[in-house]
Design a protein around this motif. Structure first.
Motif, short mmCIF file in Angstrom:
data_model
loop_
_atom_site.label_atom_id
_atom_site.label_comp_id
_atom_site.label_asym_id
_atom_site.label_seq_id
_atom_site.Cartn_x
_atom_site.Cartn_y
_atom_site.Cartn_z
N GLN A 61 0.82 -1.21 0.00
CA GLN A 61 0.00 0.00 0.00
C GLN A 61 0.85 1.26 0.00
O GLN A 61 0.53 2.23 -0.69
CB GLN A 61 -0.97 -0.01 1.18
N TYR A 62 1.94 1.25 0.75
CA TYR A 62 2.87 2.39 0.72
C TYR A 62 3.43 2.60 -0.68
O TYR A 62 3.47 3.72 -1.19
CB TYR A 62 4.04 2.17 1.69
N ILE A 63 3.86 1.51 -1.29
CA ILE A 63 4.42 1.60 -2.65
C ILE A 63 3.36 2.11 -3.62
O ILE A 63 3.65 2.94 -4.49
CB ILE A 63 4.99 0.24 -3.09
N ALA A 64 2.14 1.64 -3.47
CA ALA A 64 1.04 2.10 -4.32
C ALA A 64 0.82 3.60 -4.15
O ALA A 64 0.52 4.30 -5.13
CB ALA A 64 -0.24 1.32 -4.00
N CYS A 65 0.97 4.11 -2.95
CA CYS A 65 0.83 5.56 -2.73
C CYS A 65 1.90 6.33 -3.50
O CYS A 65 1.61 7.37 -4.10
CB CYS A 65 0.92 5.88 -1.24
N ASN B 269 11.42 7.13 -7.66
CA ASN B 269 12.47 6.51 -6.86
C ASN B 269 12.71 7.26 -5.56
O ASN B 269 12.88 6.65 -4.50
CB ASN B 269 13.76 6.40 -7.66
N THR B 270 12.70 8.58 -5.63
CA THR B 270 12.86 9.40 -4.42
C THR B 270 11.73 9.13 -3.44
O THR B 270 11.97 8.99 -2.23
CB THR B 270 12.91 10.89 -4.79
N ASN B 271 10.52 9.04 -3.95
CA ASN B 271 9.37 8.77 -3.09
C ASN B 271 9.43 7.37 -2.50
O ASN B 271 9.08 7.16 -1.34
CB ASN B 271 8.06 9.01 -3.84
N LEU B 272 9.88 6.39 -3.30
CA LEU B 272 10.05 5.04 -2.76
C LEU B 272 11.07 5.04 -1.63
O LEU B 272 10.86 4.40 -0.60
CB LEU B 272 10.49 4.07 -3.87
N ASP B 273 12.16 5.76 -1.83
CA ASP B 273 13.21 5.83 -0.81
C ASP B 273 12.72 6.46 0.49
O ASP B 273 13.23 6.16 1.56
CB ASP B 273 14.42 6.59 -1.34
N ALA B 274 11.74 7.35 0.40
CA ALA B 274 11.22 8.04 1.58
C ALA B 274 10.28 7.18 2.40
O ALA B 274 10.06 7.46 3.58
CB ALA B 274 10.50 9.32 1.16
N LEU B 275 9.72 6.15 1.80
CA LEU B 275 8.75 5.31 2.51
C LEU B 275 9.36 4.69 3.75
O LEU B 275 10.52 4.33 3.75
CB LEU B 275 8.24 4.20 1.57
N PRO B 276 8.62 4.56 4.84
CA PRO B 276 7.18 4.72 4.96
C PRO B 276 6.70 6.16 5.15
O PRO B 276 5.50 6.40 5.23
CB PRO B 276 6.83 3.87 6.18
N GLU B 277 7.62 7.11 5.21
CA GLU B 277 7.20 8.51 5.26
C GLU B 277 6.64 8.89 3.90
O GLU B 277 7.09 8.39 2.87
CB GLU B 277 8.37 9.42 5.62
N MET B 278 5.66 9.78 3.89
CA MET B 278 5.05 10.21 2.63
C MET B 278 4.98 11.73 2.60
O MET B 278 3.90 12.32 2.71
CB MET B 278 3.66 9.58 2.47
N PRO B 279 6.12 12.40 2.43
CA PRO B 279 6.14 13.86 2.48
C PRO B 279 5.36 14.52 1.36
O PRO B 279 5.00 15.68 1.48
CB PRO B 279 7.64 14.19 2.37
#
Length: 89
Positions: free
Chosen positions: A48-52, A74-84
């Motif tokens: 679900q995080y990855i889907a976000c 890729n940047t957003n994947l690296d930030a997970l589980p945070e979702m800035p």
């Protein structure tokens, strides 16, 4: 326009992530899943995080006729589980 809430809860996006994992394409998705699970996140929640993170790109592509931004993904994947990026959706 696509409503980001519809995308983030959508089975279609989960299916895309599962397909990415099965095909190991992009490899960063599988790497992110493994990292999250090593951090103690359950598989379903990690998906679900990855889907976000994927939804950020899908919303941009559909609503703004933009191209898929792999670097941002890729940047957003690296930030997970945070979702800035969540406040931007």
């Amino acid at each position: 326009m696509i409503d980001s809430d519809d995308l983030m809860g959508g089975e279609a996006v989960i299916e895309i992530v599962e397909n990415q994992l099965a095909e190991n394409n992009p490899a960063r998705v599988k790497e992110t899943l493994m990292r999250l699970m090593l951090e103690g996140v359950e598989r379903e929640e990690a998906i679900q995080y990855i889907a976000c993170a994927l939804c950020v790109e899908l919303v941009d592509v559909v609503n703004h006729q933009a191209t898929f931004n792999e670097q941002r993904f890729n940047t957003n994947l690296d930030a997970l589980p945070e979702m800035p990026w969540a406040e931007d959706l």
